[in-house]
Design an enzyme around this catalytic site. Structure first.
Site, PDB file in Angstrom:
ATOM      1  N   TYR A 132      -5.153   0.154   0.141  1.00  0.00           N
ATOM      2  CA  TYR A 132      -4.869   1.566  -0.143  1.00  0.00           C
ATOM      3  C   TYR A 132      -6.189   2.335  -0.056  1.00  0.00           C
ATOM      4  CZ  TYR A 132      -0.182   0.404  -1.679  1.00  0.00           C
ATOM      5  OH  TYR A 132       1.117  -0.010  -1.704  1.00  0.00           O
ATOM      6  N   TYR A 155       0.005  -7.369   1.695  1.00  0.00           N
ATOM      7  CA  TYR A 155      -1.361  -7.344   1.133  1.00  0.00           C
ATOM      8  C   TYR A 155      -1.365  -8.060  -0.209  1.00  0.00           C
ATOM      9  CZ  TYR A 155       0.313  -3.562  -1.850  1.00  0.00           C
ATOM     10  OH  TYR A 155       1.021  -2.834  -2.757  1.00  0.00           O
ATOM     11  N   ARG A 196       2.123  -9.238  -1.617  1.00  0.00           N
ATOM     12  CA  ARG A 196       3.288  -8.354  -1.679  1.00  0.00           C
ATOM     13  C   ARG A 196       3.909  -8.251  -0.289  1.00  0.00           C
ATOM     14  NH1 ARG A 196       5.041  -3.668  -4.223  1.00  0.00           N
ATOM     15  NH2 ARG A 196       6.753  -5.128  -4.092  1.00  0.00           N
ATOM     16  N   HIS A 249       5.622  -2.788   2.456  1.00  0.00           N
ATOM     17  CA  HIS A 249       6.490  -1.745   1.883  1.00  0.00           C
ATOM     18  C   HIS A 249       5.806  -0.386   1.936  1.00  0.00           C
ATOM     19  CE1 HIS A 249       3.818  -3.157  -1.293  1.00  0.00           C
ATOM     20  NE2 HIS A 249       3.807  -1.897  -1.680  1.00  0.00           N
ATOM     21  N   HIS A 257       5.796   3.138  -0.497  1.00  0.00           N
ATOM     22  CA  HIS A 257       6.214   3.668  -1.811  1.00  0.00           C
ATOM     23  C   HIS A 257       6.737   5.099  -1.678  1.00  0.00           C
ATOM     24  CE1 HIS A 257       4.129   0.652  -4.402  1.00  0.00           C
ATOM     25  NE2 HIS A 257       3.353   0.523  -3.358  1.00  0.00           N
TER      26      HIS A 257
END
Ligand code: BEZ
Ligand code: FE
Length: 301
Positions: free
Chosen positions: A174, A208, A229, A232, A234
């Protein structure tokens, strides 16, 4: 941590009768100490104490194991900061966040399922016009055109809904994990038009690892679990008089869908990102994918 060779089957039935009697009295005494607490607090604390005492007895817990647990929580506290929340990671990796989320969801079962918020949401993301490329146009990765509709439970579009979106880059980071990066990347806020619609360009999200350089990562490694994870995107979607929906869309066919380390994957949130052959209308990219999804928001109760 050291292992004791004690059996996994527990020891409460193997306790000497006098010890069992004293243990029972001790548990009762602690339970009663909450008798005069406000109702909900009393319920939660007595339930918690009951489960904790049963855990200690059933597992014949040693002093060394209890000290290890205290040390684990102390280390979780020390690594926690304004930008790192080890206790939420612990809750996530033990499936507690997803269990609380499941209960929350069960109160509005017809709406789109929710999913955990995660630690990478940033309040007040930049306002973006419809059609924006939230990747800034300079990231590797398959371009994705997301066409998102926000409806109420009767299938009526919700105009003016606030749609916050955020995701990791093609390497699984991120923007807030990359201190040298300029400005918000792969995150933003859009507002639905009169048809309840927003669109934006992004890139296909990659799997990630959750932050695993702390005690939670050590717990996962000790247990032989991976920290990954499933890929995806969010979403947090808010509209007047509607329940705010916090959720994620997962890439159908992506890695780790069956072993997401925070137990967040749900079938209705796992969606295709089909490859398109024709150039899109705005000529954005020759090789691209689509994401089409309708979110359904429940009324606030
Ligand atoms: C995330 O999806 O961003 C996330 C969720 C839970 C723990 C760590 C990361
Ligand atoms: Fe995430």
């Amino acid at each position: 941590m050291t292992t004791t060779g004690r059996s996994a089957s527990g020891a409460s039935d193997a306790l000497a009768p006098e010890t069992a009697t004293v243990a029972k009295a001790l548990t009762q005494e602690v339970l009663q100490s909450f008798d005069h607490a406000p109702e909900r607090l009393r319920t939660l604390m007595q339930s918690l104490v009951g489960h904790l005492h049963t855990f200690v007895l059933d597992n014949d817990l040693t002093e060394a194991e209890w000290r290890y647990a205290i040390d684990f929580l102390t280390r979780a506290g020390h690594i926690t900061s304004d930008t790192r929340q080890e206790f939420i990671l612990l809750s996530d990796t033990l499936g507690v966040s997803s269990l609380v989320d499941l209960l929350t969801n069960s109160r509005t079962p017809e709406s789109t399922p929710s999913a955990v918020l995660g630690p990478f949401y940033v309040e007040g993301p930049p306002d973006l016009p419809d059609g924006t490329d939230i990747s800034g146009g300079h990231l590797d990765g398959d371009p994705v055109l997301a066409n998102i509709t926000v409806n109420d439970l009767q299938g009526r579009p919700i105009p003016g809904a606030v749609v916050d979106v955020w995701q990791a880059n093609q390497d699984g980071f991120y923007d807030v994990q990359l201190p040298d990066l300029e400005g918000p990347v792969l995150r933003g806020r859009l507002r639905t038009d009169t048809h309840g619609h927003v669109s934006f360009w992004t890139i296909l999200p990659a799997p990630y690892p959750i932050p695993d350089d702390g005690p939670v990562g050590q717990m996962l490694a000790a247990a032989g679990r991976h920290p990954m994870r499933a890929p995806h995107i969010h979403f947090m979607i808010a509209a007047p008089e509607k329940h705010t929906l916090v959720t994620q869309l997962f890439v159908e066919g992506g890695d780790y869908l069956g072993s997401d380390t925070v137990f967040g994957v749900k079938a209705p949130l796992t969606v295709p990102f089909p490859v398109q052959d024709d150039p899109p209308a705005d000529g954005h990219a020759a090789h691209w994918r689509r994401l089409d999804f309708i979110f359904n928001l429940a009324d606030q109760t």
